[in-house]
Motif scaffolding. Structure first.
Motif, mmCIF file in Angstrom:
data_model
loop_
_atom_site.group_PDB
_atom_site.id
_atom_site.type_symbol
_atom_site.label_atom_id
_atom_site.label_comp_id
_atom_site.label_asym_id
_atom_site.label_seq_id
_atom_site.Cartn_x
_atom_site.Cartn_y
_atom_site.Cartn_z
ATOM 1 N N ARG A 28 0.978 -1.063 0.092
ATOM 2 C CA ARG A 28 -0.130 -0.018 -0.416
ATOM 3 C C ARG A 28 0.930 1.214 -0.208
ATOM 4 N N HIS A 39 -2.038 10.478 -1.082
ATOM 5 C CA HIS A 39 -3.544 9.757 -1.759
ATOM 6 C C HIS A 39 -2.614 8.289 -1.366
ATOM 7 N N SER A 41 -3.086 3.835 -2.639
ATOM 8 C CA SER A 41 -3.186 3.355 -3.483
ATOM 9 C C SER A 41 -2.496 1.780 -3.124
ATOM 10 N N ALA A 42 -2.725 1.074 -3.926
ATOM 11 C CA ALA A 42 -2.281 -0.657 -3.268
ATOM 12 C C ALA A 42 -1.526 -1.316 -4.604
ATOM 13 N N LEU A 43 -0.691 -1.813 -4.920
ATOM 14 C CA LEU A 43 0.147 -2.683 -5.660
ATOM 15 C C LEU A 43 0.938 -3.463 -5.620
ATOM 16 N N SER A 56 4.678 1.461 -11.944
ATOM 17 C CA SER A 56 2.838 1.850 -12.066
ATOM 18 C C SER A 56 2.247 2.097 -13.281
ATOM 19 N N SER A 60 -1.605 7.858 -13.417
ATOM 20 C CA SER A 60 -1.789 7.311 -12.723
ATOM 21 C C SER A 60 -1.853 8.920 -11.629
ATOM 22 N N GLN A 61 -2.742 8.854 -10.540
ATOM 23 C CA GLN A 61 -2.708 9.246 -9.729
ATOM 24 C C GLN A 61 -1.353 9.666 -8.505
ATOM 25 N N ARG A 62 -1.420 8.195 -8.320
ATOM 26 C CA ARG A 62 0.467 8.351 -7.922
ATOM 27 C C ARG A 62 1.251 8.697 -8.280
#
Length: 156
Positions: A28, A39, A41-43, A56, A60-62
């Protein structure tokens, strides 16, 4: 990379932490978004023993957050059925884009290791697949904390 000051009784050893990071499937990621808002996110990720690597989406926002401000925090954890089953690692990092973004497969020695690790971990081996939408981020770890509450179990 600095270690944790508190909770040393439940901290993972370096070997335990490396094994944990190599085998867990999801992390995360918390980035600093616009206006300082977080922000999360998981990946998927891979750990090479010194750096965490993220593949990524570049749209994306990340990705946008990390290009603007490379500071982030990552949690890799595993829940148990009870409190003593909780284990995890928190990493404070800075991110750096490595290679072309998006990645289309231009040969780059620096990415051979992460791409091999990623293909082995998530595709059962073989070649890494380029989709023209993802890019690589190398996370340099600045601080690490870990916990394994099973270490609190009484020994007999």
């Amino acid at each position: 990379m600095t270690g944790q000051r508190r909770g040393t009784a439940i901290a993972m050893t370096d070997d335990e932490r490396d094994t944990f990071l190599r085998t867990q499937p999801v992390c995360r990621v918390a980035t600093v978004g616009p206006g300082g808002h977080p922000h999360a996110s998981a990946l998927w990720f891979v750990w090479d023993g010194t750096a965490l690597w993220l593949n990524s989406l570049v749209r994306s926002q990340r990705w946008t957050d990390l290009v603007r401000d490379p500071r982030l925090s990552v949690i890799v954890d595993e829940g148990g059925a009870d409190f003593l089953g909780l284990r995890g690692v928190e990493l404070r990092c800075s991110a750096e884009v490595v290679g072309e973004a998006p990645r289309k497969g231009e040969p780059l020695d620096e990415l051979r290791g992460p791409e091999r690790l990623f293909a082995d971990k998530y595709a059962g081996g073989g070649d890494f697949r380029y989709d023209g939408r993802h890019g690589w981020l190398r996370l340099s770890v600045e601080k690490v904390a870990s916990w394994d509450f099973a270490k609190l179990r009484p020994t007999r």
